[in-house]
Write an enzyme that holds these catalytic residues in place. Structure first.
Site, PDB file in Angstrom:
ATOM      1  CG  ASP A 152      -1.976  -1.063   1.213  1.00  0.00           C
ATOM      2  OD1 ASP A 152      -1.706  -2.168   0.709  1.00  0.00           O
ATOM      3  OD2 ASP A 152      -3.078  -0.796   1.726  1.00  0.00           O
ATOM      4  CE  LYS A 220      -5.300   2.201   2.286  1.00  0.00           C
ATOM      5  NZ  LYS A 220      -4.193   1.510   2.973  1.00  0.00           N
ATOM      6  CE  LYS A 256      -6.887  -1.085   2.582  1.00  0.00           C
ATOM      7  NZ  LYS A 256      -5.533  -1.605   2.926  1.00  0.00           N
TER       8      LYS A 256
END
Length: 320
Positions: A152, A220, A256
């Protein structure tokens, strides 16, 4: 309005070409976006569908600890919770992943041996991203070498807001390259925009397209470390982007939302957004995740309520 994508190589051939494409994207109708997100959030989910939604949401959680006080013991305890969320009910799904800092990847990987739970690691000088490129790449390389299944990363919001779009694109590409292991396998890459710092929906749409063009496996919303994180509106906008990107390129990208999603009611609203916007192809943890630390507890409490007819006591779930 769907976006028409020229050849990716042409769009990203130069900073001016990328700028021209991004600023040619349809402007976001703020009122319309927020009204649609609010409308979808009013959908009523009844017993059988709610039970399905709760189990689906549990299976989509990246159970997260990203604190300076993290210890190996805390990470191992979180891994145990992800692998067996409700010790009194073995039918409870496992979480999708455990998300930790790079120095905790090996600990998490060892604790999750024998499960299918992924180990996700933040990288690239999370959460601010304020570091030189070699540091960001080394951060990623270390996490992948330690066994991370997913990375991430954070974009350089300063570069993005200054209009240096190609720099952001090239950073994502460089990090993506570091996700490839010597044996040819690769960690999946989630690209965090920190939507709360991008100021406008138009910027969120542009960041989404940069991420997808650069090869993100997921886009995300947030780090969870700022005041405004995932919202139904910014997630809806990103779901529209991945839907349009697949329609144009054939490439599917996950979404996400992270930060601020703390209860079952909110999680179900996000699942409705996914189903109504991107469609059922995104309704699995392969393509949709919740970045959360406290959401799991509420889902477990609601799950027991559906099965027993009563709410659990305060000591029913662990406090993370």
């Amino acid at each position: 309005m769907p976006t028409t994508v020229p050849a990716i190589a042409d769009v990203t051939a130069s900073d001016s070409a990328l700028r021209r494409f991004l600023h040619g994207l349809p402007g976001v109708d703020t009122v319309g976006l927020e009204a649609r997100a609010a409308s979808l959030g009013t959908r009523s989910i009844k017993t059988t569908a709610k039970a399905y939604a709760i189990d689906l949401a549990i299976s989509m959680i990246d159970l997260t600890t990203l604190e300076g006080a993290d210890t190996p013991g805390k990470v191992r305890a979180l891994c145990a919770k992800g692998a067996n969320p409700d010790p009194t009910d073995r039918t409870t799904p496992r979480t999708a992943a455990i998300c930790v800092y790079p120095d905790m990847v090996a600990t998490a990987k060892a604790a999750l041996t024998g499960t299918d739970i992924k180990v996700a690691s933040v990288a690239t000088a999370f959460p601010a991203g304020r570091a030189a490129l070699p540091v960001k790449l080394a951060d990623t390389r270390d996490a992948v070498a330690a066994g991370a299944d997913e990375i991430d990363m954070v974009i350089d919001r300063g570069a993005f807001l200054a209009g240096r779009y190609l720099e952001v694109f090239e950073l994502i590409q460089a990090v993506k390259a570091e996700c490839v292991r010597p044996d040819g396998t690769a960690a999946r890459l989630k690209v965090i925009f920190e939507t709360g710092e991008l100021s406008t929906y138009d910027n969120i749409r542009r960041a989404s397209w940069i991420g997808m063009l650069a090869g993100a496996d997921f886009i995300k919303t947030s780090t969870g470390k700022v005041g405004v994180n995932a919202t139904p509106a910014n997630t809806l906008l990103m779901l529209e982007a991945v839907r349009d990107f697949r329609a144009q390129t054939g490439i599917q990208v996950g979404v996400k939302p992270a930060g601020g999603i703390r209860n079952t009611k909110d999680a179900v609203k996000f699942l409705v957004l996914v189903n109504e916007t991107a469609g059922q192809d995104w309704l699995s943890n392969e393509w949709f995740r919740f970045g959360a630390s406290s959401l799991l507890n509420d889902l477990l409490m609601q799950r027991q309520k559906l099965s027993t007819g009563r709410y659990s006591g305060p000591d029913y779930v662990t406090v993370d």
